[in-house]
Design an enzyme around this catalytic site. Structure first.
Site, PDB file in Angstrom:
ATOM      1  CG  ASP A   1      -2.197   0.906   0.869  1.00  0.00           C
ATOM      2  OD1 ASP A   1      -2.098   1.699   0.083  1.00  0.00           O
ATOM      3  OD2 ASP A   1      -3.195   0.507   1.811  1.00  0.00           O
ATOM      4  CD1 TRP A   2       0.235   5.505  -3.495  1.00  0.00           C
ATOM      5  CD2 TRP A   2      -0.005   3.411  -3.439  1.00  0.00           C
ATOM      6  NE1 TRP A   2       0.115   5.202  -4.592  1.00  0.00           N
ATOM      7  CE2 TRP A   2       0.094   3.973  -5.002  1.00  0.00           C
ATOM      8  CE3 TRP A   2      -0.055   1.980  -3.149  1.00  0.00           C
ATOM      9  CZ2 TRP A   2      -0.174   3.062  -5.993  1.00  0.00           C
ATOM     10  CZ3 TRP A   2      -0.073   1.228  -4.437  1.00  0.00           C
ATOM     11  CH2 TRP A   2      -0.212   1.547  -5.712  1.00  0.00           C
TER      12      TRP A   2
END
Length: 736
Positions: free
Chosen positions: A280-281
């Site tokens: 995920d970011w």
């Protein structure tokens, strides 16, 4: 464990063939479409240099606010969620990534004027109980992605909605692993059939937003396997996504994106997953996440370091990350490109998009997902002969509510956005948005000869005064939910509960339409004869709501989440874990319910919910009969459904396990959406996944089916079972 070893031998042998070229055609093996994707990926990986290998395992967030002042985006990068360069000399395309849970996102209008079709929320899609509709929505998103130049879609949320206050519940598919797995899998398959890479996310237990970067989900292995992981497992089996995204949170003390057990043991060993794991970011904490199963660092600007760039190169040189592991990371990424079709059929931006046809998909899903919760005195459907109708609700003259965060879609240049408070880089995503499909206009269009008045409901006394003079009142109750924030309670915010109470007291013919991101308490429920749950209904939501209100569509939606009477009935009724802790301090989120999520918790505790999982009314009536159960390695159940009412309509008969050899329990075993004319019948047959009858045994390990009797119930909701049968099963163990 033998099959993964044979697969590895196959990859090495395929890659080692003379000249990495097909003997018959002289072309490189990776271009031979007759070969399995794994063999082609192995051959292609062998042709790369180490510098090229490293370039494929980390990417950027290609938006202006992450770039140094004046710095341009890399050539070929599309402003959006992510970009990983390709290798042109070998025909490896760049990965162009977009948020796409409910449509192609355009954060902060970074692609000026670029609109996309907005589907209803994940809960609305789940409420259809119709995998075919989930597939159609996924296919629509995939087609628009290709036309816009994107080949990786960050879609397919399979986290279970464990807490009704969860900020991203609206993106997901509810509280049950079977429903979630089937719906997410169908949506992913629809997307990937368009030759783009689909992602299932966020592995795993990433089910709350409060300090999500530091929350530690604490749950035992068996409970995790029987609930959240089973949802992912079914979604991966059904959808075959080429990528998995790990979550922000910790799981049992270890960050999900560096969780050796989740990524290496469960996903890649037990489930034999061949694709790649992206972060995920901003979820990568160290280079050794590569050893723990992470294959690609996303949006490296958001992490403290570009862990999978220079630090990974140094780790490979030092031997702390093996060269074989780097090759495996790359092979998995190349496998995803080849298996999905991205490699052989690269996207070509600029293809025409049939937005009108796609809008019909969105409208059909929205109408099918609307749930009729209550309908006393047959208040609905509304007669089109009504004379004076008062519509009350914030922004109902503008449009229908949309959830906030990365899943938000800009469906029109005229979309209304109300900025909310926030200070972080993600604050620009935190807008209360309304798709320009105003319910007020749609209602007026259905009753052109009536006087349709409007009040925004912000002053309860004024709304009640107007309501007293109307024949019918339609009130909209809005609960806006967003990524990065959980709801503090189950109330409708801004005093709406008090407003609804006042209006219902003034006019007993008051109907409530809920636009919510999940369950809400309804202290006014006894005062209103009719309630519908419209969720976040997408770009055609106003029309879909009117379709149901006036009977043009017979409601067939069913609740994918239990609606409790109060938060006190849930497994964690206290203030949300970590809500008052400073940023960065880890904290535990315990799961006392274990695998007994949602309706299973209510069955275990004996509490009576406001509305049960699977609940939903219709404008007609259905009857079930002739329940038959066939035992065996894959048990089969059949029954007859008859429409005994006076209207055509859809129904969702649901099959539950109500007892096993250990005692009473409750678990969804199957369901089927059927549509019948008045008086018509159909015979439904459901095959039961044996894992749903089993308990996960960590000692074996595997799914253990005990010898003895199993009770099966059939009905219209988790708490409304009308027929029952028993079957006896022989003991056996299924692989993890």
């Amino acid at each position: 464990m033998m099959k993964p070893k044979r697969t590895c031998i196959l990859l090495v042998c395929a890659a080692a063939l003379p000249g990495v070229a097909g003997a018959a055609s002289g072309q490189p093996l990776w271009l031979d479409r007759a070969l399995p994707p794994a063999a082609r990926a192995a051959a292609l990986e062998q042709a790369l240099t180490d510098e090229e290998r490293l370039s494929l395992v980390h990417g950027i967030w290609p938006v202006p606010w992450t770039r140094p002042a004046g710095a341009a985006l890399p050539p070929g990068a599309i402003p959006g969620a992510g970009y990983v360069p390709g290798v042109p000399r070998l025909g490896i395309p760049a990965l162009t990534e977009t948020d796409a849970s409910l449509g192609i996102a355009n954060p902060s209008n970074v692609r000026a004027g670029d609109i996309a079709t907005a589907l209803p929320s994940g809960l609305a899609i789940a409420a259809t109980f119709d995998p075919d509709l989930a597939y159609a929505g996924g296919a629509m998103i995939g087609a628009e992605a290709r036309a816009k130049g994107f080949n990786v879609l960050l879609t397919g949320g399979a986290n279970l909605a464990r807490d009704p206050r969860g900020g991203r519940n609206f993106e997901y598919f509810g509280e049950d692993p079977l429903l979630t797995g089937l719906m997410a899998g169908a949506a992913i398959r629809g997307t990937q059939d368009q030759h783009v890479i689909a992602t299932v996310k966020h592995l795993a237990l990433n089910d709350s937003e409060t300090n999500r970067n530091f929350s530690n989900s604490v749950i035992d292995e068996a409970a995790m396997r029987e609930s959240d992981l089973l949802a992912f497992q079914i979604a991966i089996e059904r959808g075959r996504p080429a990528s998995v995204m790990c979550g922000y949170n910790l799981v049992n003390g270890t960050y999900a994106c560096g969780n050796d057990h989740l990524l290496n043991d469960v996903l890649k060993r037990d489930w034999r997953y061949p694709g790649f794991v992206m972060s995920d970011w901003g979820a990568v904490k160290a280079t050794d996440f590569a050893n723990k199963g992470l294959d690609q660092q996303s949006a490296e600007e958001l992490d403290k370091q570009r862990w999978f760039a220079e630090p990974l190169a140094a780790a490979v040189a030092a031997g702390t990350v093996s060269h074989a592991r780097l090759s495996d990371m790359v092979r998995r990424i190349l496998y995803a490109q080849i298996a999905s079709g991205v490699f052989d059929t690269p996207v070509k931006p600029g293809a025409p998009i049939d937005y009108a046809a796609h809008a019909k998909v969105a409208r059909g899903v929205a109408a099918s997902g609307i749930v009729l919760l209550k309908n006393d005195r047959a208040m609905l459907p509304l007669a089109k002969t009504a004379r004076t109708v008062l519509v009350i609700g914030d922004y109902v003259e503008k449009g229908v509510l949309s959830g906030g965060g990365s899943s938000n879609v800009v469906a029109s240049p005229d979309q209304t956005g109300v900025a909310m408070s926030g200070e972080t880089q993600f604050a620009q995503y935190v807008k209360e948005q309304y798709h320009p499909s105003p319910p007020l206009a749609a209602i007026r269009a259905r009753i052109p000869n009536a006087t349709v008045l409007f009040d925004n409901g912000r002053n309860a006394a004024e709304a009640a005064r107007k309501a007293a003079h109307a024949d019918i009142v339609i009130m909209f109750g809005n609960q806006w939910m967003t990524e990065d924030s959980d709801a503090p309670n189950l109330d409708l915010p801004r005093g709406q509960d008090a407003m609804i109470q006042a209006v219902a007291t003034a006019n007993p013919n008051s109907i409530v339409v809920l636009q919510t991101g999940g369950p809400v308490a309804m202290p006014w429920l006894d005062r209103v004869p009719a309630v519908i749950e419209a969720w976040y209904s997408g770009q055609q939501g106003g029309e879909a709501i009117a379709d149901v209100l006036f009977g043009d569509v017979n409601p067939a939606g069913r609740l994918p989440m239990t609606f409790p009477r109060s938060i006190a009935q849930t497994s964690r009724p206290a203030v949300l874990d970590g809500a008052d802790l400073p940023d960065g301090r880890p904290f535990d989120v315990a799961y006392p319910e274990g695998s007994d999520v949602g309706y299973r918790w209510f069955a275990k505790t004996g509490a009576r919910p406001l509305f049960a999982f699977g609940h939903g009314l219709s404008y007609t009536r259905f009857r079930y009969a002739n329940l038959r159960v066939q035992a065996g390695r894959s048990p089969r159940v059949s029954f007859t459904v008859t429409n005994v009412g006076g209207r055509a309509g859809g129904d969702v008969p649901q099959l539950y396990l109500t007892a096993d050899p250990a005692g009473p329990t409750r678990r969804l075993l199957g369901f089927r959406k059927v549509t019948l004319a008045p008086g018509a019948s159909t015979r439904v047959t459901l095959d039961i996944d044996p894992r749903l009858l089993a308990r996960y045994d960590t000692a074996r390990p595997g799914w253990s089916i005990a010898c003895g009797p199993y009770a099966i119930g059939l009905g219209s909701a988790a708490d409304a079972l009308t027929l029952s049968e028993q079957l006896r099963l022989k003991p056996r163990t299924l692989r993890p």
